[in-house]
Design an enzyme around this catalytic site. Structure first.
Site, mmCIF file in Angstrom:
data_model
loop_
_atom_site.group_PDB
_atom_site.id
_atom_site.type_symbol
_atom_site.label_atom_id
_atom_site.label_comp_id
_atom_site.label_asym_id
_atom_site.label_seq_id
_atom_site.Cartn_x
_atom_site.Cartn_y
_atom_site.Cartn_z
ATOM 1 N N GLY A 1 0.820 -1.193 0.000
ATOM 2 C CA GLY A 1 0.000 0.000 0.000
ATOM 3 C C GLY A 1 0.854 1.242 0.000
ATOM 4 O O GLY A 1 2.083 1.179 -0.120
ATOM 5 N N PHE B 1 1.587 3.178 2.359
ATOM 6 C CA PHE B 1 2.373 3.425 3.557
ATOM 7 C C PHE B 1 3.302 2.270 3.925
ATOM 8 O O PHE B 1 4.005 2.345 4.921
ATOM 9 C CB PHE B 1 1.444 3.716 4.738
ATOM 10 N N GLY B 2 3.322 1.205 3.156
ATOM 11 C CA GLY B 2 4.215 0.108 3.490
ATOM 12 C C GLY B 2 3.784 -1.207 2.882
ATOM 13 O O GLY B 2 2.997 -1.240 1.931
ATOM 14 N N VAL C 1 2.962 -5.645 3.767
ATOM 15 C CA VAL C 1 2.632 -6.679 4.746
ATOM 16 C C VAL C 1 3.278 -7.977 4.272
ATOM 17 O O VAL C 1 3.120 -8.368 3.116
ATOM 18 C CB VAL C 1 1.109 -6.865 4.895
ATOM 19 N N ASP D 1 -10.989 4.040 6.704
ATOM 20 C CA ASP D 1 -10.751 3.342 5.437
ATOM 21 C C ASP D 1 -11.413 1.972 5.451
ATOM 22 O O ASP D 1 -10.800 0.964 5.078
ATOM 23 C CB ASP D 1 -9.249 3.203 5.180
#
Length: 553
Positions: free
Chosen positions: A135, A137-138, A140, A251
């Site tokens: 995403g 922001f980072g 997983v 979200d």
């Protein structure tokens, strides 16, 4: 993972790497099931990656006890980079160093994303296995915890290259973890968090697919009503806690709602990367366009009510398989909302500077709006008035008039759907111990299983039962004329195996009796009075009122 609506271009490598450079994860969209970090010529070891269970063989090769720093350097020093030989001195115990990984010393990409290397370590404890999400922001990752031998998910946030790391998400997850001790929050639980190479890392319990992937697997046909109701209650449990704690998720969408297992028996809400406390708002606008509340689109003040709007959008999508509002920008999204809900009734909304600018200048040039040209009832195509009212009360222009989680829990659609069906009674008026066989037809059962199909053995078993029926119809010269999954109930499928087919006239045009040569003739299509279902292993016995089989699928 969460992110602002603006899409992110894949980061470009900041240098040309040699052919033997380590394989890293950057700028490639992960597959739904997770993207392997190795090239095809360099496959991962045969690990049980799909579940949290590991083979005994794999566990035997894992380090049973941690090493001290000196022991780790002595045993694996040749596998460590020069940076790691210094970095490792800051740790007390060492569980895993990634001895087989093709290591790199360039850990960050140009946009602050951590460069992942297959089988390398994170914090000298976790082994990188797969990328399962990316995403704004980072990322997983699916990782193996060498301390607990569990498979976990680790969210690694971007290095924003600032002196202070934003810990808002951790604070929210800590608050939810405390609430989980008293009541179910239906949220994915944080296990731990730590800083690794200037990246905030958060470990979570491993979960199943998200609802968007499951909808895609079903070709966007939507879920059965009972499953939507069950998921709705679970989401409301989360929203109740968030409302009480004054937390805004910001979200909520199918991608951030995860199934807890392969059977999709329940869900949990995930990804609090954009979340905030009501009194600590950071962004004037955030979230995903299709699920954004009107007050966000017009840059008005907002609160926890935006999550109830998103909740209504999610329910509509789970029912129809499609997003209810599909605007391509803020102006178009407002137009889509007006086509369903009409013009905004609240004067405060119309006084918004953002609204006025759009309405005065761009609106008439770009958009021709026909209010209520797409009524909610026609979009949902649902005859359930209670469900329609429930969604409508979530999707209201005025956030003050929007249904709260507490009100939603008391709504008739939630209350009625949660009632346990009355148990049948015997002749004495007491609850019957045997409720009788299931009346579901195969079409309903396929829907309950999210159209995933049946096991091969069960298909074979059902095929034999259907052929027994067709044999009798062929001998009696009877045409069924409407053979389909909806025509087969589980009860009928088992009765075909146990008792003669009853030759009864049906509604006109559905079953035609071409010729009846011997009235009253019947055949025994069962062969025995007690058999075992090869698909489920359950014993089927013939009683006074027919047959009974445990519904295990």
């Amino acid at each position: 993972m969460s992110g602002l609506r603006k899409t992110r271009d894949p980061p470009k490598p900041d240098q040309v790497l040699p052919a033997n450079a380590p394989v890293v994860a950057q700028g490639i969209e992960p597959q739904q099931s997770g993207r392997l970090l190795n090239l095809p010529s360099e496959p991962l070891h045969k690990l049980s990656l799909c579940t949290s269970q590991m083979s005994q063989e794999r566990k035997m090769h894992m380090q049973r006890n941690p090493l001290s720093v000196n022991e780790a350097i002595g045993k694996y020093g040749r596998c460590l980079t020069e940076f790691e030989k210094t970095e490792i001195l800051g740790y007390v115990v060492i569980w895993f160093v990634g001895p087989e990984a093709m290591k790199t010393q360039n850990y960050d990409g140009p946009n602050g994303y951590y460069r992942m290397v297959a089988h390398d370590h994170i914090a000298y404890r976790y082994e990188v296995l797969q990328v399962i999400g990316e995403g704004a922001f980072g990322q997983v990752l699916r990782c193996l915890d060498h301390k607990t031998t569990e498979i976990v998910a680790i969210k690694i946030l971007r290095n924003m290259r600032t002196d202070q790391i934003d810990m808002t998400e951790v604070k929210i997850l800590e608050a939810l973890r405390k609430k989980e001790k008293d009541t179910s929050t239906s949220t994915v639980q944080m296990k731990d968090h730590f800083i690794f190479r200037q990246h905030l890392c958060i470990t979570f319990e491993i979960m199943g697919s998200n609802l968007d992937n499951i909808l895609n697997q079903q070709l966007r046909r939507g879920f059965p009503k009972k499953l939507i109701h069950h998921y709705a209650r679970s989401m409301l449990k989360c929203l109740l806690v968030l409302h009480d704690e004054k937390i805004i998720h910001a979200d909520l969408k199918p991608e951030n709602i995860l199934a807890i297992d392969k059977e999709h028996s329940d869900i949990k809400v995930a990804d609090f990367g954009l979340s905030c406390f009501e009194d600590e708002q950071v962004y004037s606008y955030m979230g995903t366009l299709c699920y954004s509340a009107p007050e966000l689109l017009i840059r008005h003040s907002y609160g926890t009510a935006i999550d109830m709007w998103s909740f209504g959008c999610v329910l509509a999508e789970l029912h129809t398989g499609r997003s209810i509002f599909t605007g391509i920008d803020d102006l178009d999204q407002l137009s889509c909302i007006m086509e369903v809900l009409g013009m905004p009734p609240n004067d405060d909304v119309k006084k918004s500077e953002f609204w006025t600018a759009f309405f005065a200048h761009e609106w008439k040039l770009k958009t021709v709006v026909k209010p209520i040209s797409r009524p909610l009832a026609s979009i949902l195509g649902n005859s359930d008035k209670d469900f329609l009212d429930f969604v409508r009360r979530c999707l209201t222009w005025d956030p003050k008039m929007r249904m709260t989680p507490q009100e939603a829990m008391q709504h008739k659609w939630i209350m009625e759907g949660h009632k346990t069906p009355e148990q049948p009674k015997d002749r004495t008026g007491q609850p019957s111990q045997d409720p009788g066989p299931s009346k579901s037809n195969l079409e309903d059962i396929l829907n309950q299983q999210l159209r995933r199909g049946f096991p091969k053995k069960l298909i074979h078993h059902y095929a034999r039962s259907m052929l027994k029926c067709l044999l009798v119809l062929h001998d009696e010269k009877i045409i069924h004329a409407d053979l389909k999954p909806g025509s087969y109930t589980k009860e009928a499928m088992e009765q075909i195996r146990q008792i003669p087919v009853e030759m009864q006239a049906s509604e006109p045009g559905r079953k035609v009796q071409a010729e009846q040569s011997q009235t009253g003739r019947s055949r025994d299509a069962a062969g025995s009075t007690a058999q075992r279902n090869p698909g489920t292993g359950t014993e089927i016995t013939q009683g006074k009122t027919g047959t009974h089989a445990d519904d295990t699928h």
